[in-house]
Design an enzyme around this catalytic site. Structure first.
Site, PDB file in Angstrom:
ATOM      1  N   ASP A 255       1.598 -29.575  35.345  1.00 51.08           N
ATOM      2  CA  ASP A 255       0.812 -28.526  35.974  1.00 51.08           C
ATOM      3  C   ASP A 255      -0.278 -29.150  36.860  1.00 51.08           C
ATOM      4  OD1 ASP A 255       0.296 -25.549  35.813  1.00 51.08           O
ATOM      5  OD2 ASP A 255      -1.671 -26.236  35.172  1.00 51.08           O
ATOM      6  N   GLU A 315       3.784 -30.305  39.728  1.00 45.91           N
ATOM      7  CA  GLU A 315       3.436 -29.156  40.558  1.00 45.91           C
ATOM      8  C   GLU A 315       2.301 -29.565  41.489  1.00 45.91           C
ATOM      9  OE1 GLU A 315       1.619 -24.644  40.394  1.00 45.91           O
ATOM     10  OE2 GLU A 315       0.867 -26.211  39.099  1.00 45.91           O
TER      11      GLU A 315
HETATM   12  C1  GLC Z   1      -0.460 -23.699  37.721  1.00 47.52           C
HETATM   13  C2  GLC Z   1       0.405 -22.725  36.979  1.00 47.52           C
HETATM   14  C3  GLC Z   1      -0.280 -21.391  36.968  1.00 47.52           C
HETATM   15  C4  GLC Z   1      -1.602 -21.535  36.259  1.00 47.52           C
HETATM   16  C5  GLC Z   1      -2.438 -22.633  36.918  1.00 47.52           C
HETATM   17  C6  GLC Z   1      -3.598 -23.007  36.054  1.00 47.52           C
HETATM   18  O1  GLC Z   1      -0.587 -23.363  39.056  1.00 47.52           O
HETATM   19  O2  GLC Z   1       1.680 -22.666  37.554  1.00 47.52           O
HETATM   20  O3  GLC Z   1       0.503 -20.418  36.347  1.00 47.52           O
HETATM   21  O4  GLC Z   1      -2.287 -20.321  36.291  1.00 47.52           O
HETATM   22  O5  GLC Z   1      -1.699 -23.804  37.084  1.00 47.52           O
HETATM   23  O6  GLC Z   1      -3.159 -23.689  34.924  1.00 47.52           O
END
Ligand code: GLC
Ligand code: CA
Length: 592
Positions: A255, A315
């Site tokens: 994440d 991500e």
């Molecule tokens: C990432 C996740 C999202 C979350 C954010 C904070 O972007 O995909 O769902 O709210 O991180 O953890």
């Protein structure tokens, strides 16, 4: 230094070996990383490379399947539906891995993305024993398990933060990002340490009364950012990674990994003229993407690499294709958003794919994704209100063909295999926390809309739950569901199955190079994949009218054979020279 590879506990199974080498569940002592390398060397190597040709299916656990009738999805529910994902036959989807959105204990301020215990399982999803059963049942079916690791921030209720906020001098004092107020403003309020903003609206700093200091949060105040510059924090997070690897997982989705480090001296970001929303009014050069990230990522990757057959996918938060490419490594993919942003048009996708191909080149391996738990579902993005349901489904098939035949690892989001649409839910009463904070300076798309219960069958609860679902089931669940589409050869689901099994059986689709080609009509997205002396051609007619195009032949004296088409028989005049594609036809041709 990378640690020595360690044998995993016996619950660790080797899904690739079971599934592809057909070795069965013979002897548990043979499982694990060492066993993976035994046997046929080529097959084992192909298995270790699964992350390239693989198809990963994202499960949002709250909404996939509810095993105990409390209206919230859980691990038992997922286990009951694993055969849908892969039972070893083309009657199932045939995916290689599940990416499980967070299942850790969490007070759910951001539905699991606020972790209160990194090595446990939230009671609403089950127990650690259920988790082990889930991993084992997945591995028996050749499905790997990828966990979502939320290492940038924890929950404010994590014992680390509770200890950290309780004292400026205790052992956890420096585990989060704390700073004094530089004084009072003219209106008397406490000035914040700098101008950083929260991505979820408002300032990135919240005052803590006990410590009499501000703490920093890129997201909600209930999601304080961990201090990655503290070696104890880093060691504790590496222990988390090791714990799950030892428990048998096959990789991680990281994440918002590029936010882990912030400027050491907390300098304010320079301002810029932005669009709507205060986040865009500054250049985010000090609150993410710091040079120290490379070393931390290398440590994490070395730890994961010590377990053969594993992978990660990062991500990238708010970043460009170039930043994605800079962080890609073998077995370590990065999501970029190339396929998420284009509107429904062949030229738009062609431009996005060409742009990424140019930056990634022939060596870097992309991660392809159309939908996830943060974005509007693509079946809805591509089919606005004016488009009929049938046409929307036709577009969903074209999108599926693209996702599963483009060069790169494919990521599916639960429900897309039946072209599930966004839920229409009012903003008032939204569960999604940033949606509750939305206002003029902070615009937000309510993510509840893409997190609706999976439609398994008709009837109350749509097969998702026997109880009251936490979000309403889809209004079209009676007609659009897995059971119904399983029985229909022309359904979106049947097409996904055919595509994935074709990809599994066709190395050029899994591994080949990619070249966009011009077939003389801009409504057709076309490309050729090549591997050794085999090639595949993909033709995607984005238009709702027939188009006639020029198809290049694979080579002298060779011709294309239709391997798959959305229209039962493919184009009327076969695949030579000039070809007429039907409206919204997706076609895959193979050489020979
Ligand atoms: C990432 C996740 C999202 C979350 C954010 C904070 O972007 O995909 O769902 O709210 O991180 O953890
Ligand atoms: Ca439940």
């Amino acid at each position: 230094m990378p640690p020595e590879p360690q044998p995993r506990r016996s619950a660790r199974t080797s899904p690739g070996a079971l599934h592809e080498l057909g070795t069965g569940l013979a002897d548990s002592s043979q499982r694990g990383p060492v066993a993976r390398q035994g046997g046929d060397a080529d097959a084992a190597a192909a298995d270790l490379d699964w992350w390239r040709r693989g198809v990963v299916y994202q499960v949002y656990p709250r909404s996939f399947a509810d095993g105990n009738g409390d209206g919230i999805g859980d691990l038992r529910g997922i286990i009951e539906h694993l055969d849908h994902l892969n039972d070893g036959s083309p009657a199932s989807l045939g995916v290689d891995a599940i990416w499980l959105s967070p299942i850790y204990p969490s007070p759910d301020f951001d539905f699991g993305y606020d972790v209160a215990d990194y090595v446990g399982v939230d009671a609403s999803y089950g127990t650690l024993a259920d988790f082990d059963a889930f991993v084992e049942a997945s591995h028996e079916r050749g499905i790997r398990v990828i966990l979502d690791l939320v290492l940038n921030h924890s929950s404010h209720l994590h014992p680390w933060f509770e200890a950290s906020r309780s004292s400026r001098s205790g052992p956890y004092a420096d585990w989060y990002i704390w700073a004094d107020s530089p004084g009072r403003s003219i209106t008397g309020g406490r000035r914040r340490p700098n101008n950083w903003r929260s991505f979820f609206g408002g300032p990135a700093w919240t005052w803590d009364k006990t410590r009499e200091q501000f703490y920093m949060h890129t997201f909600l105040p209930e999601q304080p950012d961990l201090n990655w510059r503290n070696p104890d924090v880093r060691a504790a997070l590496m222990d988390v990674v090791r714990t799950w690897l030892e428990r048998g997982v096959d990789g991680f989705r990281l994440d918002v990994f590029n936010v882990f480090f912030k400027d050491a001296s907390l300098r304010s970001n320079p301002r810029r003229v932005g669009r709507l929303g205060a986040w865009s009014w500054q250049r985010h050069i000090h609150d993410r993407d710091q040079p120290e990230l490379a070393d931390a990522l290398a440590e994490l990757r070395a730890l994961v690499d010590a377990y053969p057959g594993t992978m990660t996918v990062g991500e990238l938060f708010d970043g460009s294709i170039r930043e994605a490419a800079a962080n890609v490594a073998p077995r370590h993919l990065i999501f970029d958003w190339s396929l998420i942003w284009p509107r429904w048009s062949a030229p738009a996708f062609r431009a996005a794919i060409a742009a990424r191909d140019m930056v990634f080149g022939p060596d870097l391996w992309p991660a392809n994704v159309l939908s996830n738990h943060d974005q509007p579902r693509h079946a809805s993005r591509f089919a606005p209100v004016a488009v009929s349901a049938a046409e929307g489904d036709g577009r969903a098939k074209i999108a599926a063909a693209m996702l599963l035949t483009l060069r790169g690892t494919a990521f599916l989001y639960y429900g897309e295999e039946i072209a599930q649409r966004n839920l229409v839910v009012p903003n008032a009463g939204a569960f999604d926390p940033p949606a509750r904070r939305a206002g003029v300076l902070f615009r937000w798309w309510n993510r509840d809309q893409c997190r609706g219960p999976m439609s398994w069958r008709g009837g109350p609860g749509a097969g998702f739950t026997t109880g009251r679902p936490w979000l309403p089931v889809a209004p079209d669940a009676a007609s659009r569901n897995v059971a119904r589409q399983s029985a229909e050869p022309d359904s979106v689901l049947s097409f996904y199955r055919q595509l994935i099994w074709l990809r599994r059986d066709t190395p050029v689709l899994g591994e080949g190079s990619q070249e966009l080609i011009d077939v003389g009509d801009t409504d057709v997205l076309a490309y050729v994949r090549r591997l050794g002396d085999s090639s595949a051609m993909v033709l995607l007619n984005f238009a709702s009218r027939p188009v006639t195009i020029d198809v290049p032949q694979p080579g002298p004296g060779r011709s294309w054979r239709i391997a798959l088409s959305t229209q039962q028989h493919g184009p009327a005049n076969g695949l030579g020279g000039r070809v007429t594609l039907n409206p919204l036809e997706a076609l895959v041709g193979l050489d020979g």
